[in-house]
Structures are given as C-alpha cells and as structure tokens.
Enzyme design. Structure first.
Site, PDB file in Angstrom:
ATOM      1  N   LYS A   2       0.972  -1.009  -0.126  1.00 56.17           N
ATOM      2  CA  LYS A   2       0.347  -0.207   0.151  1.00 56.17           C
ATOM      3  C   LYS A   2       1.128   1.216   0.370  1.00 56.17           C
ATOM      4  O   LYS A   2       1.747   0.905   0.129  1.00 56.17           O
ATOM      5  CB  LYS A   2      -1.256   0.210   1.110  1.00 56.17           C
ATOM      6  CG  LYS A   2      -0.754   0.377   2.570  1.00 56.17           C
ATOM      7  CD  LYS A   2      -1.415   0.593   3.630  1.00 56.17           C
ATOM      8  CE  LYS A   2      -1.637   1.564   3.827  1.00 56.17           C
ATOM      9  NZ  LYS A   2      -0.644   2.723   4.933  1.00 56.17           N
TER      10      LYS A   2
ATOM     11  N   ASP B  99      -1.931  -6.250   1.894  1.00 58.22           N
ATOM     12  CA  ASP B  99      -2.751  -5.380   3.479  1.00 58.22           C
ATOM     13  C   ASP B  99      -2.497  -6.050   4.428  1.00 58.22           C
ATOM     14  O   ASP B  99      -2.343  -6.744   4.780  1.00 58.22           O
ATOM     15  CB  ASP B  99      -4.105  -5.000   3.420  1.00 58.22           C
ATOM     16  CG  ASP B  99      -4.514  -3.752   4.494  1.00 58.22           C
ATOM     17  OD1 ASP B  99      -4.409  -4.295   5.620  1.00 58.22           O
ATOM     18  OD2 ASP B  99      -5.883  -3.350   4.201  1.00 58.22           O
ATOM     19  N   HIS B 100      -1.076  -5.458   5.639  1.00 58.91           N
ATOM     20  CA  HIS B 100      -0.279  -6.243   6.153  1.00 58.91           C
ATOM     21  C   HIS B 100      -1.452  -6.239   7.939  1.00 58.91           C
ATOM     22  O   HIS B 100      -1.223  -7.264   8.281  1.00 58.91           O
ATOM     23  CB  HIS B 100       0.823  -5.505   6.514  1.00 58.91           C
ATOM     24  CG  HIS B 100       0.253  -4.447   7.375  1.00 58.91           C
ATOM     25  ND1 HIS B 100       0.000  -3.120   7.370  1.00 58.91           N
ATOM     26  CD2 HIS B 100       0.383  -4.336   8.630  1.00 58.91           C
ATOM     27  CE1 HIS B 100      -0.105  -2.547   8.174  1.00 58.91           C
ATOM     28  NE2 HIS B 100       0.709  -3.207   9.381  1.00 58.91           N
TER      29      HIS B 100
ATOM     30  N   LYS C 188      -2.452 -10.440  10.275  1.00 57.45           N
ATOM     31  CA  LYS C 188      -2.506 -10.400  11.519  1.00 57.45           C
ATOM     32  C   LYS C 188      -3.398 -11.953  12.340  1.00 57.45           C
ATOM     33  O   LYS C 188      -4.450 -11.993  11.981  1.00 57.45           O
ATOM     34  CB  LYS C 188      -2.825  -9.120  12.339  1.00 57.45           C
ATOM     35  CG  LYS C 188      -2.164  -8.046  12.449  1.00 57.45           C
ATOM     36  CD  LYS C 188      -2.947  -7.082  13.186  1.00 57.45           C
ATOM     37  CE  LYS C 188      -1.963  -5.814  12.752  1.00 57.45           C
ATOM     38  NZ  LYS C 188      -0.196  -4.747  12.870  1.00 57.45           N
TER      39      LYS C 188
ATOM     40  N   GLU D 190      -3.293   4.709  17.985  1.00 62.56           N
ATOM     41  CA  GLU D 190      -1.520   4.370  18.185  1.00 62.56           C
ATOM     42  C   GLU D 190      -0.965   5.843  18.988  1.00 62.56           C
ATOM     43  O   GLU D 190      -1.547   6.632  18.944  1.00 62.56           O
ATOM     44  CB  GLU D 190      -0.497   4.377  16.393  1.00 62.56           C
ATOM     45  CG  GLU D 190      -1.514   3.500  15.013  1.00 62.56           C
ATOM     46  CD  GLU D 190      -1.123   3.455  14.114  1.00 62.56           C
ATOM     47  OE1 GLU D 190       0.655   2.895  13.985  1.00 62.56           O
ATOM     48  OE2 GLU D 190      -1.252   4.251  13.617  1.00 62.56           O
TER      49      GLU D 190
ATOM     50  N   HIS E  21      -7.126  -0.424   5.747  1.00 62.87           N
ATOM     51  CA  HIS E  21      -6.610  -1.228   7.520  1.00 62.87           C
ATOM     52  C   HIS E  21      -8.144  -1.246   7.748  1.00 62.87           C
ATOM     53  O   HIS E  21      -8.173  -2.529   7.739  1.00 62.87           O
ATOM     54  CB  HIS E  21      -6.065  -0.465   8.400  1.00 62.87           C
ATOM     55  CG  HIS E  21      -4.143  -0.698   8.031  1.00 62.87           C
ATOM     56  ND1 HIS E  21      -3.807  -1.548   6.777  1.00 62.87           N
ATOM     57  CD2 HIS E  21      -3.100   0.172   7.702  1.00 62.87           C
ATOM     58  CE1 HIS E  21      -2.475  -1.316   6.424  1.00 62.87           C
ATOM     59  NE2 HIS E  21      -2.738   0.047   6.748  1.00 62.87           N
TER      60      HIS E  21
HETATM   61  C1  BG6 Z   1       0.776   1.421   8.233  1.00 65.50           C
HETATM   62  C2  BG6 Z   1       0.352   3.078   8.572  1.00 65.50           C
HETATM   63  O1  BG6 Z   1       0.115   0.851   7.064  1.00 65.50           O
HETATM   64  O2  BG6 Z   1       0.061   0.845   9.383  1.00 65.50           O
HETATM   65  C3  BG6 Z   1       1.108   4.068   9.799  1.00 65.50           C
HETATM   66  O3  BG6 Z   1       1.340   3.736   6.936  1.00 65.50           O
HETATM   67  C4  BG6 Z   1       0.798   2.690  10.478  1.00 65.50           C
HETATM   68  O4  BG6 Z   1       0.934   5.136   9.787  1.00 65.50           O
HETATM   69  C5  BG6 Z   1       0.654   1.377  10.632  1.00 65.50           C
HETATM   70  O5  BG6 Z   1       1.221   3.353  11.495  1.00 65.50           O
HETATM   71  C6  BG6 Z   1      -0.070   0.092  11.479  1.00 65.50           C
HETATM   72  O6  BG6 Z   1      -0.260  -0.481  11.303  1.00 65.50           O
HETATM   73  P1  BG6 Z   1       0.213  -1.679  12.783  1.00 65.50           P
HETATM   74  O7  BG6 Z   1      -0.234  -3.105  12.355  1.00 65.50           O
HETATM   75  O8  BG6 Z   1       1.638  -1.211  13.460  1.00 65.50           O
HETATM   76  O9  BG6 Z   1      -1.031  -1.728  13.349  1.00 65.50           O
END
Ligand code: BG6
Length: 502
Positions: free
Chosen positions: A163, A192-193, A197, A231, A255
């Site tokens: 992304k 989409d990481h 999870k 966050e 996400h």
């Molecule tokens: C990323 C965003 O895709 O996801 C970041 O660009 C964000 O801004 C991050 O901090 C959050 O990922 P995770 O896995 O740490 O919740």
C-alpha cells in the site's frame, strides 16, 4: 493460510526479487518474516532472494546489513538469531544495484534470474515484491513487462504490491488499468498487512466455525459496532509521506475496511480466494455514500506523553506550519444490506492517542428492564463482544452477573480468552503467512482490484469534501488523549459513547 491437512508444507522452489531492498519495509518486516519461515522450515527448498535497489552494495554487504538489523530486532525482545535458518536464508541472497527507471536494470535482472534458475532449478517461478514508494508501482510493472519478465513457459510469475494502492478512486482505477495491461489479476497480490495478523484471520474462524455467533450476528441482535485503531506514536520521520496522505487515506480504505469486511461479510461458500474476496467486496459496495456529517477529523497538538514533551503535528519534520492534514479520523458508516441496515459501524483511528490498541467492539441490544423495576438495579449493563486485535490479542465477552450476597445487585463482568495463554506461538512479524501464501499461490488474504476500488469509492465523498474545506481549529486534540471532541459528538448524537481507550 494453508488449507491442506497436517502441518504446512514447504512451498515450491522459486526466486523472490525485492525492489526496495534497502528500505525499511524490507529490513523490518520482509526479511525477518523470511527468516521466521526459514526457522519453521517453510522456505522453498530451492530459494533465491534477489535484492534490487539504487545503492551500491554487494551480495556480501547487503547480507551482512540485513543480518545486523535482524540481530538488533531480536535483541529488543525476541529470541537470538539461530545460525542454521539464517545460513539457509543468507546463502540465498544476492544483490543487484540498479535504477528502477533504467531498462538496463531489468536486462541485468533477467540474465541474473536465468543464471540462478539454471543453477538451482527454480522451475521458472519468480515472485516480484514491490517494497518501494508507490510512484514506482506502475513503472515497475511496465519495465518488467518490457523485459519479458512477467511470463514464463515453465513456471509462475507473481507481483506483490504494497500500500498505498492509489490515493483516491481515480488513481486506484488508473493503477489497476495500467498493471492489468501486463498482468492477469491472479498474478497480482495487493497486500494489506492487517490481514497478516492472526487475530484478523481468526475473525472468520470465530464467526463461521462456531454455531453460537452467526445467528446473533445481525441487526436483530447487534446495536452497533465500534472499530478502533489507536496508536501512541506520532508520524515519526514520515512527515513528507503523511502530508500527502493523512489518516483517512493511510488507514481507512485499507486497514479499517479490512476489519469492517471481516466483521460484516456474508459467509463465503469456500476458502477459494475469489469466493472470500467477492463477499468482502459486497460489503464495501453496500456502504452507504458517506455524508460529510458522518466524518470528523483531528490533528494532534504539542503536549506530553508519559511525562515526556512531544511535538505537535505542525512542528514535526517536513510538515507545513499551517498544515490541515488530519492525524485522526472518525466515521459513522451505514451498510445498506439486510444483515446490517440500521446498525452503525463507528470507525476511528489516530496517532498520538492514549494507548496503542486495535479492537472491534460489538455492542448487543439490551435486555428488557421490566424484571428489575422494583429492585436496586438501576440499569442493565450492555453485552459487548470485544475482539482485541493487538497488542493484547484476545477476545472478551462482557455480560451481567449477580454480585454474591443477599441483595440483588448486578455487575458487568468479563470472560477473557488470551491467545498467549492458549497457544504457544513462535515470534512472528505478521508477514509470514502472507509471504507463504504468495509462494503457494493463495490470494485469499490479498485485495482484488474491485475490492480496492470499492473501498476508495466508499471514502471518496469525504476525501473530496475535505479537499475543498479545510478545518479552522487544528490542532484540536492533545497527545495522550482519546482524540478530538468532535469524535465524541459523532456518537453522542446517536445517544452512544465510544469505549475508553486505555
Ligand atoms: C501502516 C500505516 O500501513 O500501518 C502506518 O502507514 C501505521 O501509519 C501502521 O502506523 C499501523 O500498523 P500496525 O501493524 O503497527 O498496527
């Protein structure tokens, strides 16, 4: 996700080419995930990892830089690096310096891949991973096509795209059109990481492998849903990126929408990638066009977090002093289908909030009060099912219980399932399953073109309106808070309140 019975098997032999071999993503996530796969004996039996980037490195220096970085990561909490799995991965590595816009890079790459294949019998299989800035995605596909690298008589060719996939509906469509000139949809893995999870993948198991949840998973029983991705970090060194992105683009159509889709989708008929992805796309298409009154935004000011002073967004590096870019966003979504009509989905995400937490909280309709009218009980606490996605992975059910004693008093109690109590998990960075799936050709956890476009289409009205109308009152929330007051108003209007972020 491996669908075959028993332990997962190593994937077929192949080469993997990482564009952006010296970037943060490669160091922090991709290579550590490959190392973890190596530890579980899940790397392809014959494997070549080719790094491409503009820096002048050698095979040896690239390998040792990655090794040192991995060691630092392990030093901060994880297990020590094990020699044998590292050797397997390290010996597969080679590095090609080259400019992504120079056709010579791709000719060199082609020769290199041919040599590796002849030496290691890789079956012609190549996975191209774009760990680069998004402006290279289209040009990289064009250049690979021109060098005839996207086809093979012997094996498969796949492309993994990170992304952001576009910046709005129009650019996402244009990118899809461009890459699909040279690739078939089944060769494209839009990552989409969040889907890497375990707790996100588990939502399908929770809903569809249990008889008790699905019958109550609808507007008859559910009052509303709250999805929070909070966050504590600010934007760190990403000022330039963030100034052209903002919280809505960075987090929501990707996400947060993945969480909405997992929560709201109809049961697919199988785990076939297209069966699952079609159901998710249907959710996005059912999202009612967002009215501006159902979207609020915020930007953090200066303040303190955990006793330490922190800068406001406008004071961060590479951020305009009068920036109107949002670092917080909250939305009220309506999903216009038979299952969800009338059940608001409230979404919020932000930087510099009180706690790092990602959760889906489902509030059920209340029990009728009549029985308790003439008792000391003034109100019945709500039933909540809370899917804790991270960092304390688990599931919590809140319900009312009678407090022991002669008087009738109720207490809202909790039943908890914690992943860490139940499962012995080896440390993971969250990319292991996704990479394994790319090697085995399982696209279930990846975005199809129509999903990406439908998600952008759902947020487009807000993107357009916010472009026209900057807010006057930025910054509007303090670091370490739960976000701006307008986010509270969004729910108050409906007689509801957010769950506390703590
Ligand atoms: C990323 C965003 O895709 O996801 C970041 O660009 C964000 O801004 C991050 O901090 C959050 O990922 P995770 O896995 O740490 O919740």
């Amino acid at each position: 996700m491996s669908m075959s019975p028993g332990s997962p098997k190593p994937p077929p032999s192949c080469a993997m080419v990482i564009f952006g071999a010296n970037g943060d993503l490669t160091k922090r996530l991709v290579v550590p995930a490959l190392y973890n796969l190596s530890k579980s004996d899940l790397l392809p039996p014959q494997f070549a990892l080719v790094g491409v980037d503009h820096n002048n490195k050698t095979d040896q220096t690239w390998r040792s830089d990655l090794h040192d970085f991995l060691e630092q990561l392990s030093g901060s909490g994880g297990a020590k690096i094990e020699q044998a799995p590292w050797d397997k991965l390290g010996s597969a590595m080679s590095y090609l310096p080259g400019d992504f816009t120079d056709p010579a890079t791709f000719q060199k790459l082609r020769r290199h891949l041919d040599e590796l294949d002849a030496k290691q019998q890789l079956g012609g299989n190549v996975l191209f991973y774009f760990a680069t800035a998004d402006r290279f995605f289209g040009p990289l596909v064009d250049a690979l096509a021109q060098a005839d690298l996207l086809k093979s008589d012997k094996g498969w060719r796949r492309v993994v795209i990170e992304k952001p996939f576009g910046h709005d509906l129009e650019s996402a469509k244009a990118l899809n059109t461009r890459i699909l000139k040279s690739l078939r949809e089944d060769q494209v893995y839009r990552i989409d990481h969040f889907l890497g999870k375990e707790t996100v993948q588990n939502i399908m198991a929770l809903r569809f492998a249990n008889g008790m949840f699905e019958p109550i998973w609808n507007r008859d029983r559910i009052d509303h849903v709250q999805i929070t991705v909070a966050e504590t970090l600010g934007i760190e060194s990403r000022g330039k990126f963030y100034e052209s992105t903002g919280a809505l683009r960075d987090m929501v159509p990707n996400h947060l929408f993945q969480l909405v889709a997992m929560m709201a989708m109809e049961p697919p008929t199988s785990f076939d990638p297209d069966a699952v992805r079609a159901k998710k796309a249907e959710v996005f298409k059912a999202v009612h066009p967002l009215a501006l009154t159902n979207a609020v935004r915020g930007q953090y000011g200066a303040g303190t977090m955990e006793g330490k002073p922190v800068r406001g967004y406008r004071e961060e590096d590479n951020v305009a002093k009068d920036s109107f870019v949002e670092t917080f966003v909250a939305l009220r979504l309506s999903i216009d289908n038979w299952r969800w009509a009338g059940v608001p989905f409230y979404l919020r995400t932000g930087k510099r909030l009180a706690k790092r937490t990602t959760e889906i909280a489902i509030r059920f309709r209340e029990a009728p009060y009549m029985l308790f009218r003439d008792t000391p009980v003034d109100e019945l606490g709500a039933n909540w099912l809370i899917l804790q996605i991270q960092p304390d992975e688990g599931i919590r059910l809140r319900f009312n219980a009678k407090r022991p004693g002669p008087e009738l008093a109720l207490e809202n109690v909790a039943m908890d399932f914690r992943y860490s109590d139940w499962f012995k998990q080896s440390p993971a960075v969250g990319y292991e399953t996704l990479l394994y799936d790319c090697f085995t050709g399982d696209a279930t956890l990846f975005q199809r073109a129509d999903q990406v476009e439908a998600a952008w289409a759902a947020v487009e009205p807000v993107l357009d309106a916010w472009k026209q109308k900057p807010v006057e009152a930025f910054p509007n929330y303090a670091p370490g808070s739960a976000g701006p007051a307008c986010a509270d108003e969004l729910l108050k209007r409906d007689g509801r309140a957010w769950r506390a972020i703590r």
